[in-house]
Design an enzyme around this catalytic site. Sequence first.
Site, PDB file in Angstrom:
ATOM      1  N   ARG A   3      15.640 -14.706  13.366  1.00  0.00           N
ATOM      2  CA  ARG A   3      16.287 -15.711  14.459  1.00  0.00           C
ATOM      3  C   ARG A   3      16.291 -15.042  15.776  1.00  0.00           C
ATOM      4  O   ARG A   3      15.723 -15.649  16.980  1.00  0.00           O
ATOM      5  CB  ARG A   3      17.342 -16.644  14.105  1.00  0.00           C
ATOM      6  CG  ARG A   3      17.764 -17.273  15.053  1.00  0.00           C
ATOM      7  CD  ARG A   3      18.869 -18.458  14.901  1.00  0.00           C
ATOM      8  NE  ARG A   3      19.870 -18.094  13.700  1.00  0.00           N
ATOM      9  CZ  ARG A   3      20.959 -17.241  13.867  1.00  0.00           C
ATOM     10  NH1 ARG A   3      21.315 -16.708  15.166  1.00  0.00           N
ATOM     11  NH2 ARG A   3      21.782 -16.995  13.080  1.00  0.00           N
TER      12      ARG A   3
ATOM     13  N   TYR B  71       7.007 -37.045  30.325  1.00  0.00           N
ATOM     14  CA  TYR B  71       6.710 -37.216  29.000  1.00  0.00           C
ATOM     15  C   TYR B  71       8.253 -37.872  28.422  1.00  0.00           C
ATOM     16  O   TYR B  71       9.130 -37.688  28.677  1.00  0.00           O
ATOM     17  CB  TYR B  71       6.651 -35.834  28.459  1.00  0.00           C
ATOM     18  CG  TYR B  71       6.622 -36.024  26.837  1.00  0.00           C
ATOM     19  CD1 TYR B  71       5.753 -36.773  26.386  1.00  0.00           C
ATOM     20  CD2 TYR B  71       7.465 -35.252  26.076  1.00  0.00           C
ATOM     21  CE1 TYR B  71       5.521 -36.913  25.014  1.00  0.00           C
ATOM     22  CE2 TYR B  71       7.339 -35.393  24.714  1.00  0.00           C
ATOM     23  CZ  TYR B  71       6.343 -36.294  24.176  1.00  0.00           C
ATOM     24  OH  TYR B  71       6.307 -36.455  22.833  1.00  0.00           O
TER      25      TYR B  71
ATOM     26  N   ASP C 136       7.045 -28.408  33.724  1.00  0.00           N
ATOM     27  CA  ASP C 136       6.228 -28.528  32.307  1.00  0.00           C
ATOM     28  C   ASP C 136       4.909 -28.241  32.811  1.00  0.00           C
ATOM     29  O   ASP C 136       4.292 -29.145  33.425  1.00  0.00           O
ATOM     30  CB  ASP C 136       6.610 -29.778  31.758  1.00  0.00           C
ATOM     31  CG  ASP C 136       5.872 -30.171  30.369  1.00  0.00           C
ATOM     32  OD1 ASP C 136       4.820 -29.377  29.951  1.00  0.00           O
ATOM     33  OD2 ASP C 136       6.711 -31.064  29.618  1.00  0.00           O
TER      34      ASP C 136
HETATM   35  C1  LIG Z   1       4.061 -32.773  28.863  1.00  0.00           C
HETATM   36  C2  LIG Z   1       4.446 -32.791  27.444  1.00  0.00           C
HETATM   37  N1  LIG Z   1       5.728 -31.984  27.477  1.00  0.00           N
HETATM   38  C3  LIG Z   1       6.384 -31.867  26.368  1.00  0.00           C
HETATM   39  C4  LIG Z   1       5.872 -32.466  25.184  1.00  0.00           C
HETATM   40  C5  LIG Z   1       6.855 -31.954  23.850  1.00  0.00           C
HETATM   41  O1  LIG Z   1       5.918 -31.264  22.826  1.00  0.00           O
HETATM   42  P1  LIG Z   1       6.048 -31.120  21.348  1.00  0.00           P
HETATM   43  O2  LIG Z   1       5.477 -32.415  20.938  1.00  0.00           O
HETATM   44  O3  LIG Z   1       5.124 -29.875  21.003  1.00  0.00           O
HETATM   45  O4  LIG Z   1       7.487 -31.406  21.051  1.00  0.00           O
HETATM   46  C6  LIG Z   1       4.879 -33.077  24.917  1.00  0.00           C
HETATM   47  C7  LIG Z   1       4.199 -33.840  23.647  1.00  0.00           C
HETATM   48  O5  LIG Z   1       3.547 -34.362  23.794  1.00  0.00           O
HETATM   49  C8  LIG Z   1       4.166 -33.401  26.284  1.00  0.00           C
HETATM   50  O6  LIG Z   1       2.731 -33.981  26.379  1.00  0.00           O
END
Ligand SMILES: Cc1ncc(COP(=O)(O)O)c(C=O)c1O
Length: 376
Positions: A45, A97, A169
């Site tokens: 971990r 998202y 992101d």
């Molecule tokens: C822009 C974006 N950020 C974060 C995520 C979350 O990722 P995960 O599905 O790997 O948890 C997604 C998932 O579709 C995404 O499209």
Amino acid sequence: MRIETLLAQLGNGKDHTGAVSYPIYPSATFRHPALGESTGYDYSRSGNPTRQVLEEAIAQLEKGKRGLAFSSGMAAIANCLSIFAPGDHIIFCQDLYGGTYRLMEQIYKPLGLTATYVDTRWSHKIADAVTEKTKAIFVETPTNPTMHITDLRALNKLCQEHSLLLIVDNTFMSPYLQQPIELGAHIVVHSGTKYLGGHNDVVAGLVVAATEELGEKLYFMQNAIGAVLGPFDAWLLLRGMKSLALRMEQSQTSAQKIAQWLQEHKAVEQVYYLGLPGHPGRDVHFEQARGAGAMVSFAVREEKKVEEVLSRVQLISFAESLGGVESLITFPARQTHADIPEELRQQTGVTSTLLRLSVGIENVDDLIADLEEALG
Ligand SMILES: Cc1ncc(COP(=O)(O)O)c(C=O)c1O
């Protein structure tokens, strides 16, 4: 070395055996040589050799100081939000998202964080939303799924003025097309499930910190919360990332052709793609990224067409994800963005006629033929 070379060489020669493909170390724990001594690994971990190679790789690719790997993109984002304290305020891009919105509204708000969702295409709107309690701005650029662009350099100036953290992101672009830390971001997050993994066979998340200090804070949370990526999945991600440049180039070239084709189709009302000349965020985007990417969203003229398209596609899979070698089509209003209230969704254009296409690496003419059949 250029990014294509770094990607292809990930993990090569990092092991004492000379392994070209870095080995998977499934060991949960590691023997201590003596009391008070460590090989550098104690418990998986806290640190695992395979995960560490991946973590160093993403830090290098994103030009940051520390990389961390998680069991999903959501775990990576949750880890980032965990560094804030009750009372702290975070500004998010409005077209966010759905999972990030749900995490903030249903998990972190009850714990005392506050949030404002702003149309971050307009810098003045972001500035207006800053309060004494604001600690960070979290954006996606391009946004998911309506491809809004945020000017990261302008946002960096605002963050400097108010001592805010800028979190980006970067899932939609990947470090191959955009490196937000170079533009002033302090933290970059990824759903590694998407372009980095690239084969729709692993769920993973990554975080990169621009400074050692921030990296330490995020590592503390990673170790304390424990949503780490397992060694097998870390290896899968490393393997997938080796071909990121080639996959991205192929998918992007096809996405451009498909977007142009969709634009001419009678059943299609609007196409959202950064490679199209009319896209309002295009100039800013191409100053901060080196390609339009491979996501194409489009609105059909009639709502009933949505169901028709989703049931008629044969080659393109009706499935909820993006960034893999296989093309996927999604209905954001009912899938990825279902947790965002209707009113907010309408404001950002995530309507009941909007479809989102993740263009894979198949032959583009086959993809167009499938869409032609599905659109009727
Ligand atoms: C822009 C974006 N950020 C974060 C995520 C979350 O990722 P995960 O599905 O790997 O948890 C997604 C998932 O579709 C995404 O499209």
